[in-house]
Design a protein around this motif. Structure first.
Motif, PDB file in Angstrom:
ATOM      1  N   MET A   1       0.977  -1.323   0.116  1.00  0.00           N
ATOM      2  CA  MET A   1       0.121  -0.469  -0.161  1.00  0.00           C
ATOM      3  C   MET A   1       0.692   1.226   0.104  1.00  0.00           C
ATOM      4  SD  MET A   1      -3.106  -0.718   2.746  1.00  0.00           S
ATOM      5  CE  MET A   1      -3.365   0.614   2.098  1.00  0.00           C
ATOM      6  N   GLU A   2       0.312   2.077  -0.811  1.00  0.00           N
ATOM      7  CA  GLU A   2       1.232   3.584  -0.427  1.00  0.00           C
ATOM      8  C   GLU A   2       1.093   4.072   0.639  1.00  0.00           C
ATOM      9  OE1 GLU A   2      -1.392   2.868  -2.424  1.00  0.00           O
ATOM     10  OE2 GLU A   2      -0.837   3.594  -4.609  1.00  0.00           O
ATOM     11  N   SER A   3       0.394   4.070   1.953  1.00  0.00           N
ATOM     12  CA  SER A   3       0.825   4.413   2.919  1.00  0.00           C
ATOM     13  C   SER A   3       2.156   3.806   4.063  1.00  0.00           C
ATOM     14  CB  SER A   3      -0.123   4.277   4.079  1.00  0.00           C
ATOM     15  OG  SER A   3      -0.772   3.265   3.977  1.00  0.00           O
ATOM     16  N   SER A   4       2.315   2.130   3.696  1.00  0.00           N
ATOM     17  CA  SER A   4       3.531   1.808   4.438  1.00  0.00           C
ATOM     18  C   SER A   4       4.348   2.179   3.633  1.00  0.00           C
ATOM     19  CB  SER A   4       2.784   0.076   4.164  1.00  0.00           C
ATOM     20  OG  SER A   4       1.911  -0.405   4.646  1.00  0.00           O
ATOM     21  N   VAL A   5       5.265   3.186   3.319  1.00  0.00           N
ATOM     22  CA  VAL A   5       6.518   3.019   3.049  1.00  0.00           C
ATOM     23  C   VAL A   5       7.124   2.978   3.412  1.00  0.00           C
ATOM     24  CG1 VAL A   5       7.929   6.241   2.858  1.00  0.00           C
ATOM     25  CG2 VAL A   5       5.134   5.665   2.997  1.00  0.00           C
ATOM     26  N   GLU A   6       7.923   2.886   4.504  1.00  0.00           N
ATOM     27  CA  GLU A   6       8.865   1.820   5.353  1.00  0.00           C
ATOM     28  C   GLU A   6       8.817   1.076   4.088  1.00  0.00           C
ATOM     29  OE1 GLU A   6      12.758   0.898   6.699  1.00  0.00           O
ATOM     30  OE2 GLU A   6      11.945   3.104   6.501  1.00  0.00           O
ATOM     31  N   ARG A   7       7.759   0.282   3.901  1.00  0.00           N
ATOM     32  CA  ARG A   7       8.189  -1.609   3.633  1.00  0.00           C
ATOM     33  C   ARG A   7       8.285  -1.520   1.886  1.00  0.00           C
ATOM     34  NH1 ARG A   7       2.657  -4.293   5.702  1.00  0.00           N
ATOM     35  NH2 ARG A   7       3.167  -5.004   7.987  1.00  0.00           N
ATOM     36  N   ARG A   8       7.546  -0.730   1.160  1.00  0.00           N
ATOM     37  CA  ARG A   8       7.685  -0.562  -0.031  1.00  0.00           C
ATOM     38  C   ARG A   8       8.947  -0.065  -0.410  1.00  0.00           C
ATOM     39  NH1 ARG A   8       2.702   1.303  -3.683  1.00  0.00           N
ATOM     40  NH2 ARG A   8       4.747   2.921  -4.680  1.00  0.00           N
ATOM     41  N   ARG A   9      10.520   0.586   0.396  1.00  0.00           N
ATOM     42  CA  ARG A   9      11.487   1.153   0.200  1.00  0.00           C
ATOM     43  C   ARG A   9      12.203  -0.155   0.556  1.00  0.00           C
ATOM     44  NH1 ARG A   9      15.559   1.820   3.229  1.00  0.00           N
ATOM     45  NH2 ARG A   9      14.929   0.823   4.651  1.00  0.00           N
TER      46      ARG A   9
END
Length: 250
Positions: free
Chosen positions: A1-9
């Motif tokens: 999800m876009e809100s999970s910035v750290e996970r996406r990084r």
């Protein structure tokens, strides 16, 4: 999800390190599901369970189905769907390539298989051997799943109507319709230890509502039936899944 910035990084960094062609798919959110036409069978859900699925659980399921639709619109022969809390190393593409080239007769392969497994055979990949397995608890988690095109079509077909969370529904359609799901051990990836999933509210929702006596009786009976179905399906899978030589022969 876009809100999970750290996970996406972290996911993006791991994919770059492993030289994986990563496509970030916009996830369905809990707010989105209220505006969507869903295949959620609320009547069956309430008949079998004490509480509805959470909006986050519906969103997670619809996000997985969205990924499969995008895959089938592409020209790719296989697709690996990973959730944003997946953690993996540089050997991931080597293992996936070996699975595609060395194993036939499957619809999807789980790359994280916690719990006990029934062995199907061994393949050599990523500098060592790995066991191709049939997970005894096939309906547990959907962290990282490799799909064939036919497998993706089968999952979408049999999930036009659903009433359970994605991983549980996936296990159900395997037992009910013979969709062939297998796994690999040791696992190729694992969930991020410091970023646990909160999709089901940490299990608190399931513990907060007491099921009726009919539902308790139904689930006891269902566990017995599912145990028999899983053992029967394992025998079917064991006959159908084939380990291939380097030239594609058995």
């Amino acid at each position: 999800m876009e809100s999970s910035v750290e996970r996406r990084r972290r996911l993006t960094e791991a994919a770059c390190a492993a030289n994986i062609d990563l496509v970030l798919v916009s996830a369905v959110t809990g707010a989105d599901v209220g505006r969507m036409s869903l295949g959620f069978d609320r009547r069956r859900r309430r008949r079998e369970f004490a509480s509805d699925l959470l909006p986050t659980e519906l969103a997670c399921l619809e996000s997985h189905l969205r990924c499969l639709r995008i895959f089938l619109e592409s020209s790719c022969s296989h697709c690996l769907v990973v959730e944003d809390d997946a953690c993996f190393g540089a050997e991931m593409p080597l293992v996936v390539r070996s699975l595609v080239q060395s194993v036939a007769g499957w619809d999807f392969i789980k790359l994280w298989t916690p719990g006990a497994n029934w062995p199907l055979g061994r393949i050599y990949c990523a500098g060592g051997e790995r066991q191709v397995v049939y997970p005894k608890n096939l309906s547990r988690d959907a962290l990282a799943i490799l799909y064939s095109r036919e497998g993706a079509r089968s999952v979408l077909k049999h999930m036009e109507r659903y009433w359970m969370a994605f991983d549980t529904q996936l296990g159900y359609i395997c037992c009910r319709y013979g969709v062939v799901g297998i796994g690999v051990a040791p696992s190729v990836c694992s969930p991020m230890a410091d970023a646990p999933s909160s999709i089901d509210a940490g299990g608190r929702r399931a513990m907060s509502v007491r099921p009726s006596w009919r539902q308790r009786l139904f689930h006891r009976w269902q566990r017995v039936v599912n145990s028999w179905r899983k053992r029967r399906l394992f025998r079917v899978v064991r006959r159908g899944v084939r380990l291939l030589d380097a030239d594609g022969s058995r």
